[in-house]
Design a protein around this motif. Structure first.
Motif, mmCIF file in Angstrom:
data_model
loop_
_atom_site.group_PDB
_atom_site.id
_atom_site.type_symbol
_atom_site.label_atom_id
_atom_site.label_comp_id
_atom_site.label_asym_id
_atom_site.label_seq_id
_atom_site.Cartn_x
_atom_site.Cartn_y
_atom_site.Cartn_z
ATOM 1 N N THR A 219 0.851 -1.194 0.000
ATOM 2 C CA THR A 219 0.000 0.000 0.000
ATOM 3 C C THR A 219 0.883 1.239 0.000
ATOM 4 O OG1 THR A 219 -1.799 -1.095 1.156
ATOM 5 C CG2 THR A 219 -1.718 1.305 1.320
ATOM 6 N N ALA A 220 0.446 2.278 -0.723
ATOM 7 C CA ALA A 220 1.162 3.555 -0.734
ATOM 8 C C ALA A 220 0.294 4.626 -0.083
ATOM 9 C CB ALA A 220 1.504 3.963 -2.162
ATOM 10 N N ILE A 221 0.935 5.503 0.663
ATOM 11 C CA ILE A 221 0.283 6.683 1.212
ATOM 12 C C ILE A 221 0.991 7.895 0.621
ATOM 13 C CG2 ILE A 221 -0.356 7.954 3.296
ATOM 14 C CD1 ILE A 221 -0.101 5.321 4.846
ATOM 15 N N LEU A 222 0.278 8.673 -0.174
ATOM 16 C CA LEU A 222 0.813 9.890 -0.763
ATOM 17 C C LEU A 222 0.420 11.064 0.110
ATOM 18 C CD1 LEU A 222 0.682 7.792 -3.121
ATOM 19 C CD2 LEU A 222 0.246 9.719 -4.663
ATOM 20 N N PHE A 223 1.362 11.979 0.372
ATOM 21 C CA PHE A 223 0.968 13.170 1.128
ATOM 22 C C PHE A 223 1.842 14.369 0.798
ATOM 23 C CE2 PHE A 223 3.607 10.514 3.924
ATOM 24 C CZ PHE A 223 4.538 11.404 4.459
ATOM 25 N N ASN A 224 1.273 15.535 1.048
ATOM 26 C CA ASN A 224 1.902 16.830 0.804
ATOM 27 C C ASN A 224 3.019 17.082 1.812
ATOM 28 O OD1 ASN A 224 1.975 19.926 1.425
ATOM 29 N ND2 ASN A 224 0.955 19.800 -0.566
ATOM 30 N N ASP A 225 4.041 17.833 1.410
ATOM 31 C CA ASP A 225 5.189 18.025 2.299
ATOM 32 C C ASP A 225 4.912 18.959 3.475
ATOM 33 O OD1 ASP A 225 5.182 20.422 0.865
ATOM 34 O OD2 ASP A 225 7.322 20.418 0.435
ATOM 35 N N ARG A 226 3.716 19.548 3.534
ATOM 36 C CA ARG A 226 3.352 20.354 4.701
ATOM 37 C C ARG A 226 2.418 19.609 5.662
ATOM 38 N NH1 ARG A 226 3.751 24.774 0.923
ATOM 39 N NH2 ARG A 226 5.088 26.431 1.746
ATOM 40 N N LEU A 227 1.989 18.433 5.306
ATOM 41 C CA LEU A 227 1.064 17.680 6.149
ATOM 42 C C LEU A 227 1.747 17.237 7.438
ATOM 43 C CD1 LEU A 227 -1.909 16.388 5.938
ATOM 44 C CD2 LEU A 227 -0.653 14.247 5.598
ATOM 45 N N LEU A 228 1.114 17.461 8.581
ATOM 46 C CA LEU A 228 1.659 17.002 9.860
ATOM 47 C C LEU A 228 1.504 15.483 9.961
ATOM 48 C CD1 LEU A 228 1.445 20.070 10.451
ATOM 49 C CD2 LEU A 228 0.771 19.466 12.772
ATOM 50 N N HIS A 229 2.610 14.815 10.305
ATOM 51 C CA HIS A 229 2.563 13.362 10.429
ATOM 52 C C HIS A 229 3.643 12.880 11.388
ATOM 53 C CE1 HIS A 229 5.543 14.145 7.293
ATOM 54 N NE2 HIS A 229 6.057 12.947 7.515
ATOM 55 N N MET A 230 3.519 11.654 11.836
ATOM 56 C CA MET A 230 4.465 11.028 12.759
ATOM 57 C C MET A 230 4.277 9.523 12.689
ATOM 58 S SD MET A 230 2.604 9.698 15.567
ATOM 59 C CE MET A 230 3.323 10.071 17.160
ATOM 60 N N SER A 231 5.159 8.791 13.376
ATOM 61 C CA SER A 231 4.915 7.356 13.550
ATOM 62 C C SER A 231 5.322 6.966 14.960
ATOM 63 C CB SER A 231 5.668 6.514 12.511
ATOM 64 O OG SER A 231 7.063 6.573 12.718
ATOM 65 N N THR A 232 4.619 6.008 15.496
ATOM 66 C CA THR A 232 4.781 5.591 16.889
ATOM 67 C C THR A 232 5.865 4.521 17.016
ATOM 68 O OG1 THR A 232 2.917 4.115 16.459
ATOM 69 C CG2 THR A 232 2.437 6.179 17.587
ATOM 70 N N PRO A 233 6.303 4.220 18.245
ATOM 71 C CA PRO A 233 7.330 3.189 18.434
ATOM 72 C C PRO A 233 6.850 1.817 17.971
ATOM 73 C CG PRO A 233 7.081 4.537 20.412
ATOM 74 C CD PRO A 233 5.945 4.892 19.503
ATOM 75 N N ASN A 234 7.799 0.975 17.669
ATOM 76 C CA ASN A 234 7.512 -0.400 17.281
ATOM 77 C C ASN A 234 7.454 -1.266 18.532
ATOM 78 O OD1 ASN A 234 7.415 -2.968 16.240
ATOM 79 N ND2 ASN A 234 9.111 -2.707 14.811
ATOM 80 N N GLU A 235 6.263 -1.721 18.863
ATOM 81 C CA GLU A 235 6.072 -2.561 20.056
ATOM 82 C C GLU A 235 5.917 -4.032 19.702
ATOM 83 O OE1 GLU A 235 6.481 -1.265 22.855
ATOM 84 O OE2 GLU A 235 6.194 0.888 22.519
#
Length: 290
Positions: A219-235
């Protein structure tokens, strides 16, 4: 559904969603076969790391029998964040599988729907192994544009692709829809992970609800370079493997201070589109032999 007359693979509805929300999820963009060469490149890198750790006396077993999703996690299970960061928080090796990915017609067709047929592949691409218990795996809230604030490279489209199932457990992407409509926010370098990721303070995030995006491999997620995003720790017990690629119109700043990108598609100058040989030689365009 109707497609744009100028080309590309996205429907009008998909394009409007991207423009309004700042992101778009495209399921099954890559097949298992199309992901194979990238996984092979990743596997080769892991083997090189295993050899280095073994030669340094940090491990006594290279874990060659473990599968793709768990071997890197096993190698660093008894090591520290510092050991992991020796190899970088993201990888930009010039391996054929990565060029094949960045030149994939399915990806370029989707990008063409949003910026047209003159497409430059940015030098800012990253292979992301999110390893359990490694602080560098958790990426704080940020905007991609914070990494090129002086550049006129806008719009820059990030194409984030997961090479294993990305879940809430292993640290999938989280976004704040529609935040791409704001300007670049003041940012700082975070201190907890040793990576120096650009980051935002809590009070800058606003009241827009956070959207988690667990997705299947391919799967691909396309997004704009101003969009706020993050990723959580790997548990989880395995590695969350992903790649983030970036594309922009050819009339934008090529961001040479970040490396050498390449002409990925052009209807005006198709003979200039870079080949694997050009990319390996760090040439932005194809140069025919004399």
């Amino acid at each position: 559904m109707d497609k744009r007359t100028k080309g590309g693979s996205l429907s009008k509805e998909q394009q409007l969603f991207y423009e309004r929300e700042g992101y778009l999820v495209i399921e099954n963009l890559l097949s298992e076969e199309e992901m194979l060469s990238v996984r092979q490149a990743m596997t080769g890198k892991v083997s090189m790391i295993a050899d280095d750790l073994f030669a340094s006396g940090l491990i006594t077993d290279k874990l060659e029998g473990l599968p793709f999703q768990s071997r890197l996690a096993g190698l660093f299970e008894s090591l520290t964040d510092k050991h992991f960061l020796k190899y970088g928080r993201g990888w930009r090796d010039r391996l054929p599988g990565y060029f094949e990915l960045m030149s994939n017609p399915n990806i370029l067709d989707a990008v063409e729907s949003l910026i047209g047929p003159e497409i430059f592949a940015s030098p800012v691409y990253n292979v992301r192994p999110k390893v359990p218990k490694v602080a560098a795996g958790a990426v704080p809230w940020h905007q991609d544009k914070s990494y090129w604030p002086g550049s006129n490279a806008n719009p820059v489209i990030t194409v984030w692709i997961s090479f294993v199932d990305a879940t809430l457990d292993n640290g999938c992407l989280h976004i704040k829809p529609r935040t791409h409509l704001s300007q670049l926010l003041d940012w700082h370098n975070e201190q907890y992970s040793g990576t120096g990721y650009t980051a935002l303070h809590e009070h800058q995030l606003g009241d827009i609800e956070t959207l988690a995006l667990p997705v299947k491999a391919g799967t691909a997620i396309l997004f704009n370079d101003r969009l706020l995003h993050m990723s959580t720790p790997n548990e989880s017990d395995g590695v969350r493997w992903s790649v983030d690629l970036r594309y922009q119109p050819t009339d934008q700043d090529p961001m040479l201070n970040h490396g050498i990108g390449f002409l990925a598609r052009s209807s005006k100058y198709p003979n200039r589109v870079a080949t694997l040989e050009d990319w390996l030689a760090e040439r932005m365009e194809h140069q025919a032999r004399q």
